[in-house]
Scaffold this motif. Structure first.
Motif, short mmCIF file in Angstrom:
data_model
loop_
_atom_site.label_atom_id
_atom_site.label_comp_id
_atom_site.label_asym_id
_atom_site.label_seq_id
_atom_site.Cartn_x
_atom_site.Cartn_y
_atom_site.Cartn_z
N ALA A 110 0.81 -1.22 0.00
CA ALA A 110 0.00 0.00 0.00
C ALA A 110 0.85 1.27 0.00
N GLN A 111 2.10 1.16 0.44
CA GLN A 111 2.98 2.33 0.48
C GLN A 111 4.30 1.99 -0.21
N VAL A 112 4.89 3.00 -0.81
CA VAL A 112 6.18 2.85 -1.49
C VAL A 112 7.15 3.87 -0.93
N ASP A 140 15.76 13.76 1.03
CA ASP A 140 14.75 13.19 1.91
C ASP A 140 14.39 11.80 1.42
N VAL A 141 13.89 10.98 2.33
CA VAL A 141 13.34 9.66 2.01
C VAL A 141 12.07 9.52 2.81
N ALA A 142 10.98 9.11 2.16
CA ALA A 142 9.71 9.05 2.86
C ALA A 142 8.78 8.03 2.23
N TRP A 143 7.83 7.54 3.06
CA TRP A 143 6.79 6.64 2.58
C TRP A 143 5.67 7.44 1.93
N TRP A 144 5.14 6.91 0.82
CA TRP A 144 4.01 7.53 0.13
C TRP A 144 2.98 6.46 -0.23
#
Length: 206
Positions: A72-74, A163-167
């Motif tokens: 559901a998230q990448v 930055d690195v983040a879940w989407w």
């Protein structure tokens, strides 16, 4: 004669591995199947140069789409040079035994999460794209793989990204590369097909 037992993976072994994976993959999308044939021509035409970042202005790179277990998230990084959110990945390094190893290594380095679990080792996506003047290369022949990790895993950005983040896979940030959403959808479709195929051949419970 050279000692073949001591040959480095910088020789033709990585190219052979990639050619084998390309030939073994049967993409769902016609466009990916046609692109796969172009990749085979590119790699077979100049095996060593194609997999070296110093082999010419165009070369193969490895990417890893990192998902939560429910897909559901990448996990995306904000690329400094590109100025956009994109999947994790990068150039083939001398110690990498294959492009798949490149993809998973780059993912760990760029997100700071060690316990990534590869979803198989087969190719899920191909994307040949031109690069802007901010890059030293003119085009990347990118090969995509996938892995999963804990949804609570806290990513840490590397020197190559801001930055690195879940989407959410259905609510990507606005500044992603052109057609990135379609590329991601293709990866998810391939994973879904793999899961359905595995279920169809699984032995029935006694």
């Amino acid at each position: 004669m050279p000692n073949l037992a001591l040959r480095s993976p910088t020789d033709d072994t990585r190219a052979d591995d990639l050619v084998h994976r390309l030939r073994a993959w049967l993409p769902l999308a016609l466009g990916q199947a046609l692109l796969r044939d172009e990749y085979l021509g590119f790699v077979l035409g100049s095996p060593r140069a194609a997999l070296s970042r110093h082999g010419g202005p165009e070369h193969v790179t490895g990417s890893c789409f990192v998902f939560t277990p429910d897909l559901a998230q990448v996990l995306l990084c904000f690329h400094k040079k590109g100025g956009f959110w994109v999947q994790l990945g990068g150039h083939v390094e001398p110690a990498d035994g294959s492009v798949a190893e490149t993809a998973f290594r780059e993912a760990r380095e760029e997100c700071g999460i060690d316990d990534l679990a590869p979803i198989g080792d087969g190719i899920l996506d191909l994307d040949r794209h031109a690069l802007s003047g901010a890059f030293s290369c003119s085009a990347h022949w990118d090969v995509g793989f996938a892995s999963i990790t804990r949804p609570e895993a806290a990513p840490v950005a590397s020197d190559e990204s801001d930055d690195v983040a879940w989407w959410p896979v259905g609510a990507l940030p606005e500044n992603v590369p052109p057609l990135f959403a379609r590329r991601l959808a293709g990866v998810l479709a391939e994973l879904d097909h793999q899961q359905r195929s595995a279920m169809s051949v699984a032995p029935a419970a006694p």
